[in-house]
Write an enzyme that holds these catalytic residues in place. Structure first.
Site, mmCIF file in Angstrom:
data_model
loop_
_atom_site.group_PDB
_atom_site.id
_atom_site.type_symbol
_atom_site.label_atom_id
_atom_site.label_comp_id
_atom_site.label_asym_id
_atom_site.label_seq_id
_atom_site.Cartn_x
_atom_site.Cartn_y
_atom_site.Cartn_z
ATOM 1 N N ASN A 81 65.175 15.462 31.292
ATOM 2 C CA ASN A 81 65.465 14.025 31.367
ATOM 3 C C ASN A 81 66.848 13.714 30.820
ATOM 4 O OD1 ASN A 81 63.117 12.202 32.331
ATOM 5 N ND2 ASN A 81 62.116 13.783 31.119
ATOM 6 N N HIS A 125 57.095 7.953 28.052
ATOM 7 C CA HIS A 125 55.831 8.641 27.770
ATOM 8 C C HIS A 125 55.201 9.053 29.102
ATOM 9 C CE1 HIS A 125 52.457 9.814 25.325
ATOM 10 N NE2 HIS A 125 51.672 9.328 26.268
HETATM 11 C C1 GAR Z 1 58.755 14.405 29.395
HETATM 12 O O1 GAR Z 1 57.739 14.539 30.350
HETATM 13 C C2 GAR Z 1 58.471 13.203 28.522
HETATM 14 O O2 GAR Z 1 57.817 12.166 29.193
HETATM 15 C C3 GAR Z 1 57.591 13.800 27.481
HETATM 16 O O3 GAR Z 1 58.156 15.058 27.208
HETATM 17 C C4 GAR Z 1 58.738 15.563 28.420
HETATM 18 C C5 GAR Z 1 60.121 16.078 28.077
HETATM 19 O O4 GAR Z 1 60.653 16.795 29.164
HETATM 20 N N1 GAR Z 1 57.544 12.977 26.308
HETATM 21 C C6 GAR Z 1 56.442 12.877 25.548
HETATM 22 O O5 GAR Z 1 55.422 13.498 25.769
HETATM 23 C C7 GAR Z 1 56.583 11.916 24.380
HETATM 24 N N2 GAR Z 1 55.296 11.618 23.819
HETATM 25 P P1 GAR Z 1 62.205 17.169 29.166
HETATM 26 O O6 GAR Z 1 62.524 17.789 27.794
HETATM 27 O O7 GAR Z 1 62.350 18.170 30.253
HETATM 28 O O8 GAR Z 1 62.996 15.924 29.406
#
Ligand code: GAR
Length: 192
Positions: free
Chosen positions: A14, A107
């Site tokens: 992200n 989230h």
């Molecule tokens: C994402 O899916 C985000 O929504 C989640 O962690 C992932 C990070 O992915 N966040 C949570 O679960 C927060 N409670 P990334 O490191 O590849 O961006």
């Protein structure tokens, strides 16, 4: 052009997408820094490849007093928005108060379902599949002193069927995040 900072604890897909969107779309924001609490997180390599400064800190730098290095760095940057993109620590009140209504989180579920302490990443997807939900999605929301409780900015849903697994759900969520997170940040920064 509004300066934002992105906090991430893990892979950082992200964070990368938020940076790349801003560069490709002449966005209203620029990512000034990425903040990371894990020295082994892949997001650090992504930041390096993107040419974005990455500030790596430890949990003990993240206490609730104004001498903590994260707080001091944030004050010196003075970002218009702090974006939590897969960041897993609770934000200390001193930072919440200093950046009131300027911290948002993504989230990977439709809050208030599947939120709270311990509900992150694959734990969320495992629980959603175990409960045979017919939909899940993403929630972008303001951040408070408690996990996953601030007011909602945007929710987007995806449907699930009986053949979905935690991995296939993760892919659907990932697509929603890629499509909607940078656009939402851009909208917030355009309207400020
Ligand atoms: C994402 O899916 C985000 O929504 C989640 O962690 C992932 C990070 O992915 N966040 C949570 O679960 C927060 N409670 P990334 O490191 O590849 O961006």
């Amino acid at each position: 052009m509004k300066k934002i900072v992105v906090f991430a604890s893990g892979s950082g897909s992200n964070a990368q997408n938020i940076v790349e969107f801003s560069r490709a779309n002449n966005a209203a924001y620029i990512v000034e820094s990425i903040f990371c609490n894990d020295p082994n997180a892949f997001v650090i390599q992504r930041a390096h490849e993107l040419g974005i400064p990455c500030f790596v800190f430890s949990k003990k730098d993240f206490t609730n007093d104004d001498s903590n290095s994260v707080f001091q760095k944030l004050v010196s940057i003075n970002p218009s928005l702090i974006v939590l993109a897969g960041f897993l620590l609770l934000i200390p009140p001193i930072i919440i108060n200093a950046f009131s209504n300027k911290i948002i989180n993504i989230h990977p579920a439709l809050l208030p379902k599947y939120g709270g302490k311990g509900m992150f990443g694959e734990h969320v997807h495992n629980a959603v599949i175990a409960n045979r939900e017919t939909e899940s999605g993403i929630t972008i929301h303001y951040v408070t002193e408690r996990y996953d409780e601030g007011s909602t900015i945007l929710q987007k849903a995806c449907s699930l069927n009986s053949s979905d697994t935690p991995d296939s759900l993760a892919q659907k969520i990932h697509l929603l995040e890629q499509a909607w997170f940078p656009v939402t940040i851009d909208n917030l920064m355009s309207n400020k």
